[in-house]
Structure formats: C-alpha cells, structure tokens
Design an enzyme around this catalytic site. Sequence first.
Site, PDB file in Angstrom:
ATOM      1  N   LYS A  13       3.464   3.141  -6.360  1.00  0.00           N
ATOM      2  CA  LYS A  13       3.250   3.993  -7.538  1.00  0.00           C
ATOM      3  C   LYS A  13       2.494   5.270  -7.162  1.00  0.00           C
ATOM      4  O   LYS A  13       2.882   6.356  -7.547  1.00  0.00           O
ATOM      5  CB  LYS A  13       2.439   3.256  -8.622  1.00  0.00           C
ATOM      6  CG  LYS A  13       3.075   2.001  -9.160  1.00  0.00           C
ATOM      7  CD  LYS A  13       2.273   1.420 -10.323  1.00  0.00           C
ATOM      8  CE  LYS A  13       0.855   1.008  -9.967  1.00  0.00           C
ATOM      9  NZ  LYS A  13       0.759  -0.142  -9.033  1.00  0.00           N
ATOM     10  N   ARG A 127      -2.734  -1.217   4.997  1.00  0.00           N
ATOM     11  CA  ARG A 127      -2.902   0.211   4.694  1.00  0.00           C
ATOM     12  C   ARG A 127      -4.335   0.705   4.888  1.00  0.00           C
ATOM     13  O   ARG A 127      -5.297  -0.029   4.700  1.00  0.00           O
ATOM     14  CB  ARG A 127      -2.365   0.548   3.308  1.00  0.00           C
ATOM     15  CG  ARG A 127      -3.135   0.019   2.156  1.00  0.00           C
ATOM     16  CD  ARG A 127      -2.405   0.333   0.853  1.00  0.00           C
ATOM     17  NE  ARG A 127      -3.128  -0.164  -0.291  1.00  0.00           N
ATOM     18  CZ  ARG A 127      -2.682  -0.131  -1.535  1.00  0.00           C
ATOM     19  NH1 ARG A 127      -1.505   0.396  -1.791  1.00  0.00           N
ATOM     20  NH2 ARG A 127      -3.412  -0.606  -2.531  1.00  0.00           N
TER      21      ARG A 127
END
Length: 233
Positions: A13, A127
């Site tokens: 997103k 990440r």
Amino acid sequence: MIIILLGPPGAGKGTQAQRLEREHGLKQLSTGDMLRSAAKSGTDVGLRAKEVMDRGELVSDDIVVQIIAEALTRDECVNGYILDGFPRTVAQAGALDAMLEQRGTKLNAVVEIVVPEDVLVERISGRFACAKCGATYHDKFHLPKKDCVCDECGGTEFVRRDDDRPDAVRQRLKVYKAQTEPLLPYYRERGILIRIDGNRPMDEVAAEIDRQLGIENLKPPKCDDGDAAGTAG
Ligand code: AMP
C-alpha cells in the site's frame, strides 16, 4: 479523486501510495506514517500510540479519526488524495463517510491489494529503510547497490520498524483479518471496490491500478515555476 488503499501489512500500500503521489499528484495520507512521526516527536499521543503499534494492535478509532480529520483540511489535499492505512475498522469507515459528506466530497474507489500470507511474511520480515531519507530496501529482493550505502542519499544507517518483528507481524495479520477485512463487503456493496493481484512485480501492480482507476494520463498539476507539484514527501 479520493481513493482508499486496502490490504494487509506488506501488501504494498505504502509503495503504491507514494507512486500515485509522485506520478499523479494525489496526496498520500498514511495514518501509520503520521503516528510514527508523532511517536518520534515524543508527543503524548505519539508515545501512547507507539506502545500499541509495537504490539501489532490498532490505535484507537478516536485518535486516527482526529488525525485524518485534520489532514483533510490541508491545501495539499485539494487535488485529491489516497488514504493509505485508513480506514481500518468499520467505525473508522463510518466516520470517514461522515467527514466526506460534511466536506461535500465522495469516495471514488477502494483498491484492495491481494497478496498470499506466506508472501506477506517474507516481504515484511526482510524490509528495512534508510534512517536518513526513508528509502526502502529488502534483505532478499532489493539490497542497496553498494553494500550498506543508501542508493538515494548516500546514508549509511538503516532501520527496521519495531512492528516488523515476527510476533508483531503475526498479530497485525490477525488484526487485519478480524477488524479490517469486514470493510471489503461494505465497499463491495457500494460498487466501488477494485481487486488487484499484488503478488506481481511492482510495475505490473502499478499499471493495473492505474488502468482500473482510469488515471493512466492523470498528471500532477503544474506549479507556477513549472515544477511538478505533489512530488515532495
Ligand atoms: P501501517 O504503517 O499502515 O502498517 O501502520 C502501522 C501501525 O499503525 C498499525 O499496525 C497500527 O498500530 C497503527 N495504525 C495505522 N493506521 C491505523 C488506523 N487507521 N487505525 C488504527 N491503527 C492504525
């Protein structure tokens, strides 16, 4: 144009919202970013929110609704905006409807980015980001070109989100299913839900979103000095 990006943590997103802002001039409004920034500034609300976020749970509806209500009044939202991470509960969706009605505007589309759970866990657990400019990387899929040096700003310090720890990730996925997924039928019934397969290369996901929204040719508005607007942040 007013768009909601819906999807579990790790669906992409934030990446797509940043791109929509850069390429089409729609302002990204990320409640997660706003809460992290409040926590970093050490405000009361921010510090209390951080405890909840680090556990992988949701911050109270009142707080996030207030944050969004304030953001919608900003000039930078006049050309349209993307709600990234809001609403996350049925109560927030109701509050958003009321805010939009009060402002005489309406939601154009809700984009659901669909990604299988095992892929989400792999994406999130690897990440990290540059501590200086926020550019994002991944242990497996996207390392900086030069070892430990940010491609964008040359920074050499990197950070991982506190809520990207495995226990918090599991909790965030659980919370998404229990509290946010019920929004899908809410928007489907209104005929504004678009489903996108997010388990593909980023450019393909981007092209599909633009095609389904019909914004392939939407450019950011020009500023007086000729620079493209909406490219900051
Ligand atoms: P995100 O950056 O969107 O993954 O959000 C990170 C964390 O911020 C979430 O796990 C929640 O703890 C909190 N948060 C962000 N947006 C909301 C929201 N709309 N409602 C409640 N909590 C939120």
